[in-house]
Design an enzyme around this catalytic site. Structure first.
Site, PDB file in Angstrom:
ATOM      1  N   GLY A   1      16.118   4.431  75.712  1.00  0.00           N
ATOM      2  CA  GLY A   1      15.235   5.466  75.163  1.00  0.00           C
ATOM      3  C   GLY A   1      14.267   5.969  76.219  1.00  0.00           C
ATOM      4  CE  LYS A   2       9.618   1.495  78.550  1.00  0.00           C
ATOM      5  NZ  LYS A   2       9.329   0.377  79.471  1.00  0.00           N
TER       6      LYS A   2
ATOM      7  CG  ASP B   1       4.733  -2.711  80.747  1.00  0.00           C
ATOM      8  OD1 ASP B   1       5.854  -3.223  80.563  1.00  0.00           O
ATOM      9  OD2 ASP B   1       3.702  -3.135  80.187  1.00  0.00           O
TER      10      ASP B   1
HETATM   11  P1  ITT Z   1      11.869  -2.051  80.435  1.00  0.00           P
HETATM   12  O1  ITT Z   1      10.821  -3.110  80.684  1.00  0.00           O
HETATM   13  O2  ITT Z   1      13.206  -2.411  80.954  1.00  0.00           O
HETATM   14  O3  ITT Z   1      11.426  -0.697  80.865  1.00  0.00           O
HETATM   15  P2  ITT Z   1      11.156  -2.537  77.658  1.00  0.00           P
HETATM   16  O4  ITT Z   1      11.631  -1.939  76.375  1.00  0.00           O
HETATM   17  O5  ITT Z   1      11.106  -4.042  77.761  1.00  0.00           O
HETATM   18  O6  ITT Z   1      12.071  -1.933  78.830  1.00  0.00           O
HETATM   19  P3  ITT Z   1       8.278  -2.465  77.802  1.00  0.00           P
HETATM   20  O7  ITT Z   1       8.128  -3.879  78.170  1.00  0.00           O
HETATM   21  O8  ITT Z   1       7.400  -1.464  78.518  1.00  0.00           O
HETATM   22  O9  ITT Z   1       9.756  -1.945  78.019  1.00  0.00           O
HETATM   23  O10 ITT Z   1       8.084  -2.340  76.247  1.00  0.00           O
HETATM   24  C1  ITT Z   1       7.496  -1.250  75.671  1.00  0.00           C
HETATM   25  C2  ITT Z   1       7.899  -1.146  74.208  1.00  0.00           C
HETATM   26  O11 ITT Z   1       6.947  -0.288  73.567  1.00  0.00           O
HETATM   27  C3  ITT Z   1       9.250  -0.482  74.083  1.00  0.00           C
HETATM   28  O12 ITT Z   1      10.285  -1.409  73.907  1.00  0.00           O
HETATM   29  C4  ITT Z   1       9.069   0.432  72.882  1.00  0.00           C
HETATM   30  O13 ITT Z   1       9.502  -0.145  71.730  1.00  0.00           O
HETATM   31  C5  ITT Z   1       7.580   0.660  72.772  1.00  0.00           C
HETATM   32  N1  ITT Z   1       7.346   2.021  73.237  1.00  0.00           N
HETATM   33  C6  ITT Z   1       6.983   2.435  74.477  1.00  0.00           C
HETATM   34  N2  ITT Z   1       6.981   3.764  74.558  1.00  0.00           N
HETATM   35  C7  ITT Z   1       7.357   4.215  73.354  1.00  0.00           C
HETATM   36  C8  ITT Z   1       7.580   5.490  72.819  1.00  0.00           C
HETATM   37  O14 ITT Z   1       7.445   6.585  73.545  1.00  0.00           O
HETATM   38  N3  ITT Z   1       7.960   5.565  71.548  1.00  0.00           N
HETATM   39  C9  ITT Z   1       8.139   4.474  70.787  1.00  0.00           C
HETATM   40  N4  ITT Z   1       7.985   3.232  71.219  1.00  0.00           N
HETATM   41  C10 ITT Z   1       7.595   3.092  72.495  1.00  0.00           C
END
Ligand code: ITT
Length: 200
Positions: free
Chosen positions: A19-20, A75
């Site tokens: 998604g990111k 993050d």
């Molecule tokens: P990477 O570390 O590999 O990038 P991750 O999903 O583990 O992936 P994070 O540790 O930064 O990343 O977790 C952030 C979480 O916050 C992510 O899994 C999302 O569920 C939520 N999040 C961040 N941005 C968001 C957005 O724009 N919309 C909805 N949820 C979001």
């Protein structure tokens, strides 16, 4: 060494979250040759820092050193005021090992009920870090304010998007057109700062 990235340069997107990765690619507007961390077989590092910026720097540093290319890491997370800022840096971890955000959103709702607070305000934070191999790292942070809605609405976006309504709007990020989210999100705001600082 220059702290600018020229158009067309190779850049590793140091995320394992699809998604990111989609939003990062859209926000970079085809400016760079983006290579996904997964394509290079980069491992998912353990996020041991206590802040968004700390964890973004950790992920960017590891990816840049392992790939020998500039690496961009994100993050991010949802902070709920009535829960003293939780889940915050633990936003991904609240979804459990299967990364099921229905579980994470239900947990937020349950904790809010237990808190007996009627404050539904929350914000998303995004820290972006760009690291050069054996070189410097630059980090910025963006935020978007909003409120939480239960049950969640919308199938677009990812993570906590169905329960988050940005301030001044009546639809959730889950219902919003991706280009509209990209015009106002925490990630977009962090990108604006990064572009101003680093991109030609
Ligand atoms: P990477 O570390 O590999 O990038 P991750 O999903 O583990 O992936 P994070 O540790 O930064 O990343 O977790 C952030 C979480 O916050 C992510 O899994 C999302 O569920 C939520 N999040 C961040 N941005 C968001 C957005 O724009 N919309 C909805 N949820 C979001």
């Amino acid at each position: 060494m220059t702290l600018k990235l020229t158009s067309g340069a190779k850049l590793v997107a140091a995320t394992h979250n699809p998604g990111k990765a989609r939003e990062i690619a859209a926000l970079l507007e085809g400016r760079f040759q983006v290579i996904a961390a997964g394509e290079l077989g980069l491992p998912e590092p353990e996020e041991i820092e206590q802040t968004f910026v700390g964890n973004a720097v950790l992920k960017a540093r590891k990816a840049a050193d392992a790939s020998g290319l500039p690496a961009l890491a994100d993050d991010s997370g949802l902070s709920v005021r009535a829960l003293d800022g939780q889940p915050g840096i633990y936003s991904a971890r609240w979804a459990g090992p299967t990364k099921d955000f229905a579980i994470a959103m239900a947990k937020v709702e349950e904790r809010l009920e237990e808190s007996h607070s009627d404050d539904r305000s929350a914000f998303f934070t995004c820290a972006l870090a760009l690291a050069w191999p054996d070189g410097p790292v630059v980090a910025v942070e963006g935020r978007v304010e909003g409120s939480l809605t239960f049950p969640g609405r919308g199938e677009r976006g990812f993570g906590y998007d169905p329960i988050f309504t940005p301030e001044g709007h009546s639809i959730t990020f889950g219902e919003m057109d991706p280009t509209a989210k990209d015009a106002m999100s925490h990630r977009a705001r962090a990108f604006e700062k990064l572009k101003a600082a680093l991109f030609d």
